[in-house]
Write an enzyme that holds these catalytic residues in place. Sequence first.
Site, PDB file in Angstrom:
ATOM      1  N   THR A   1      11.812  -3.154   0.056  1.00  0.00           N
ATOM      2  CA  THR A   1      10.811  -4.147   0.911  1.00  0.00           C
ATOM      3  C   THR A   1      11.400  -5.697   0.706  1.00  0.00           C
ATOM      4  O   THR A   1      12.418  -5.925  -0.045  1.00  0.00           O
ATOM      5  CB  THR A   1       9.397  -3.949   0.742  1.00  0.00           C
ATOM      6  OG1 THR A   1       8.723  -4.557   1.877  1.00  0.00           O
ATOM      7  CG2 THR A   1       8.984  -4.215  -0.634  1.00  0.00           C
TER       8      THR A   1
ATOM      9  N   LYS B   1      15.766  -5.924   1.726  1.00  0.00           N
ATOM     10  CA  LYS B   1      16.312  -4.987   2.861  1.00  0.00           C
ATOM     11  C   LYS B   1      17.799  -5.320   3.419  1.00  0.00           C
ATOM     12  O   LYS B   1      18.333  -4.428   3.568  1.00  0.00           O
ATOM     13  CB  LYS B   1      15.329  -4.873   3.950  1.00  0.00           C
ATOM     14  CG  LYS B   1      13.959  -4.333   3.797  1.00  0.00           C
ATOM     15  CD  LYS B   1      13.123  -4.427   5.025  1.00  0.00           C
ATOM     16  CE  LYS B   1      11.792  -3.692   4.666  1.00  0.00           C
ATOM     17  NZ  LYS B   1      10.848  -3.832   5.621  1.00  0.00           N
TER      18      LYS B   1
ATOM     19  N   GLY C   1      -0.200  -3.271  12.143  1.00  0.00           N
ATOM     20  CA  GLY C   1       1.002  -3.107  11.495  1.00  0.00           C
ATOM     21  C   GLY C   1       0.949  -1.568  10.680  1.00  0.00           C
ATOM     22  O   GLY C   1       1.729  -1.083  10.177  1.00  0.00           O
TER      23      GLY C   1
ATOM     24  N   LYS D   1      20.107 -17.968  11.345  1.00  0.00           N
ATOM     25  CA  LYS D   1      19.796 -16.527  11.250  1.00  0.00           C
ATOM     26  C   LYS D   1      19.379 -15.972  12.494  1.00  0.00           C
ATOM     27  O   LYS D   1      19.890 -14.657  12.592  1.00  0.00           O
ATOM     28  CB  LYS D   1      18.714 -16.485  10.208  1.00  0.00           C
ATOM     29  CG  LYS D   1      18.868 -15.464   9.114  1.00  0.00           C
ATOM     30  CD  LYS D   1      17.784 -15.676   7.896  1.00  0.00           C
ATOM     31  CE  LYS D   1      16.804 -14.607   7.666  1.00  0.00           C
ATOM     32  NZ  LYS D   1      15.895 -14.733   6.670  1.00  0.00           N
TER      33      LYS D   1
ATOM     34  N   GLY E   1      11.170 -13.664  14.106  1.00  0.00           N
ATOM     35  CA  GLY E   1      11.667 -13.612  12.672  1.00  0.00           C
ATOM     36  C   GLY E   1      13.095 -12.928  12.931  1.00  0.00           C
ATOM     37  O   GLY E   1      13.451 -12.405  14.052  1.00  0.00           O
ATOM     38  N   ALA E   2      14.032 -12.756  12.172  1.00  0.00           N
ATOM     39  CA  ALA E   2      15.487 -12.610  11.858  1.00  0.00           C
ATOM     40  C   ALA E   2      15.850 -12.054  10.722  1.00  0.00           C
ATOM     41  O   ALA E   2      17.011 -11.838  10.260  1.00  0.00           O
ATOM     42  CB  ALA E   2      16.318 -13.811  12.301  1.00  0.00           C
TER      43      ALA E   2
ATOM     44  N   LEU F   1       0.898  -1.198   0.114  1.00  0.00           N
ATOM     45  CA  LEU F   1       0.072  -0.135   0.154  1.00  0.00           C
ATOM     46  C   LEU F   1       0.909   1.400   0.173  1.00  0.00           C
ATOM     47  O   LEU F   1       0.365   2.261   0.212  1.00  0.00           O
ATOM     48  CB  LEU F   1      -1.014  -0.110   1.237  1.00  0.00           C
ATOM     49  CG  LEU F   1      -2.083  -1.117   1.167  1.00  0.00           C
ATOM     50  CD1 LEU F   1      -2.650  -1.193   2.315  1.00  0.00           C
ATOM     51  CD2 LEU F   1      -3.007  -1.111  -0.124  1.00  0.00           C
ATOM     52  N   SER F   2       2.309   1.056  -0.188  1.00  0.00           N
ATOM     53  CA  SER F   2       2.973   2.285  -0.258  1.00  0.00           C
ATOM     54  C   SER F   2       2.943   3.177  -1.325  1.00  0.00           C
ATOM     55  O   SER F   2       2.812   4.404  -1.070  1.00  0.00           O
ATOM     56  CB  SER F   2       4.402   1.743  -0.405  1.00  0.00           C
ATOM     57  OG  SER F   2       5.023   1.050   0.726  1.00  0.00           O
TER      58      SER F   2
ATOM     59  N   ASN G   1      15.778   0.462   4.096  1.00  0.00           N
ATOM     60  CA  ASN G   1      14.302   0.296   3.666  1.00  0.00           C
ATOM     61  C   ASN G   1      14.049   1.543   2.780  1.00  0.00           C
ATOM     62  O   ASN G   1      12.880   1.907   2.323  1.00  0.00           O
ATOM     63  CB  ASN G   1      13.197  -0.037   4.511  1.00  0.00           C
ATOM     64  CG  ASN G   1      13.002   1.345   5.472  1.00  0.00           C
ATOM     65  OD1 ASN G   1      13.925   1.941   5.865  1.00  0.00           O
ATOM     66  ND2 ASN G   1      11.707   1.492   5.677  1.00  0.00           N
TER      67      ASN G   1
HETATM   68  P1  ATR Z   1      12.174  -9.006   5.941  1.00  0.00           P
HETATM   69  O1  ATR Z   1      13.190  -8.111   5.031  1.00  0.00           O
HETATM   70  O2  ATR Z   1      10.545  -8.393   5.549  1.00  0.00           O
HETATM   71  O3  ATR Z   1      12.010  -9.076   7.372  1.00  0.00           O
HETATM   72  P2  ATR Z   1      13.242 -11.481   5.186  1.00  0.00           P
HETATM   73  O4  ATR Z   1      14.485 -10.971   5.372  1.00  0.00           O
HETATM   74  O5  ATR Z   1      12.876 -12.405   3.950  1.00  0.00           O
HETATM   75  O6  ATR Z   1      12.010 -10.239   4.996  1.00  0.00           O
HETATM   76  O7  ATR Z   1      12.606 -12.007   6.550  1.00  0.00           O
HETATM   77  C1  ATR Z   1      11.582 -12.862   6.742  1.00  0.00           C
HETATM   78  C2  ATR Z   1      11.546 -13.540   8.072  1.00  0.00           C
HETATM   79  O8  ATR Z   1      10.227 -14.227   7.991  1.00  0.00           O
HETATM   80  C3  ATR Z   1      12.630 -14.473   8.380  1.00  0.00           C
HETATM   81  O9  ATR Z   1      12.712 -14.422   9.501  1.00  0.00           O
HETATM   82  C4  ATR Z   1      11.845 -16.036   8.181  1.00  0.00           C
HETATM   83  O10 ATR Z   1      12.336 -17.059   8.638  1.00  0.00           O
HETATM   84  P3  ATR Z   1      13.390 -17.905   8.047  1.00  0.00           P
HETATM   85  O11 ATR Z   1      14.727 -16.941   8.460  1.00  0.00           O
HETATM   86  O12 ATR Z   1      13.228 -19.048   8.589  1.00  0.00           O
HETATM   87  O13 ATR Z   1      13.335 -17.831   6.804  1.00  0.00           O
HETATM   88  C5  ATR Z   1      10.319 -15.502   8.566  1.00  0.00           C
HETATM   89  N1  ATR Z   1       9.385 -16.480   7.893  1.00  0.00           N
HETATM   90  C6  ATR Z   1       8.814 -16.322   6.778  1.00  0.00           C
HETATM   91  N2  ATR Z   1       7.800 -17.315   6.267  1.00  0.00           N
HETATM   92  C7  ATR Z   1       7.666 -17.921   7.588  1.00  0.00           C
HETATM   93  C8  ATR Z   1       6.833 -18.952   7.844  1.00  0.00           C
HETATM   94  N3  ATR Z   1       6.231 -19.435   7.096  1.00  0.00           N
HETATM   95  N4  ATR Z   1       7.037 -19.458   9.057  1.00  0.00           N
HETATM   96  C9  ATR Z   1       8.249 -18.807  10.004  1.00  0.00           C
HETATM   97  N5  ATR Z   1       8.751 -17.924   9.796  1.00  0.00           N
HETATM   98  C10 ATR Z   1       8.814 -17.437   8.451  1.00  0.00           C
END
Ligand code: ATR
Length: 270
Positions: free
Chosen positions: A65, A69, A236, A156, A128-129, A21-22, A90
């Site tokens: 995005t 990133k 969000g 990660k 997440g990481a 939606l940016s 970003n």
């Molecule tokens: P962004 O820049 O938006 O943070 P990214 O760098 O691709 O996007 O990171 C996505 C994050 O969502 C990661 O932590 C990913 O976990 P993995 O490191 O294990 O890939 C997490 N993620 C994405 N889909 C997932 C899922 N179905 N279940 C759990 N974690 C998920």
Amino acid sequence: MKFDSKTRLYGILGDPISHTLSPVMHNAAFAAVNYPGVYLAFEVKDLAGALTGAKALDLKGLSVTIPYKVKALDLVDKLDDTARRIGALNTIINRNGNLYGFNSDSPGAMAALAEKTTIKDKNVAIIGAGGAARALAYGVKSQGGSLSIYNRSLPKARQLASELDVSFFPLLEFGNKQCDILINTTSVGMTPNYDNMAVAPQTLNKNMVVMDIVYNPLKTALLKQADKIGCVIIDGVSMFVYQGALQFEMWTGIKAPVDIMRESVLNALK
Ligand code: ATR
């Protein structure tokens, strides 16, 4: 809105990009302050090529995005210190043909959190990481939160946790340890997979503040569940609008029309 040879082009680079939606938010902001800009979404497979093209076409600014990133760090000409420390960007500004990388996710997220809670001495769990997790983790750590990183893939999580000197765990272990603030930074729950949540419902309790950085849908399955049991929730859209407002100000030098930006996003989500 009139377009002519003076119109300045901005955009967002990502893949996939259909959910974003940016463009709605930034074009509403440009129109509100009469700024001669237009903002488009680009689904990009070749990030380096896109950035070279952006320079050649003299695009004035870009949002970056999923999934770029982190990758974009090595592809800009100059990097802001905070973006370097976070390890993700970003926002890109084109200054006379040089691309400068910034991170507005981190201050944007902290502004969204500050509306509902404080961070200092709280136990904060980040799910997440990736790039977004890095921005949140940096902000939480800077404000004196006690941070744990949970991720599906452990290497990660280990990498990010070691950079910030915080704890990390496999995602499936979320719930074993008490937390005050839970922040989902993964794309789990994003349209069209809006029934999914990154953690099991029974791991939530009513004393938690629960934030989701997914803004489409506005109320993710995680936030619905958290709301149902009485948690304070942060959607969000707050972070999305604050990070966008900072981008707008960096690109234009004009104070962002934050309320109009929020309204445009909420309208689009209806
Ligand atoms: P962004 O820049 O938006 O943070 P990214 O760098 O691709 O996007 O990171 C996505 C994050 O969502 C990661 O932590 C990913 O976990 P993995 O490191 O294990 O890939 C997490 N993620 C994405 N889909 C997932 C899922 N179905 N279940 C759990 N974690 C998920």
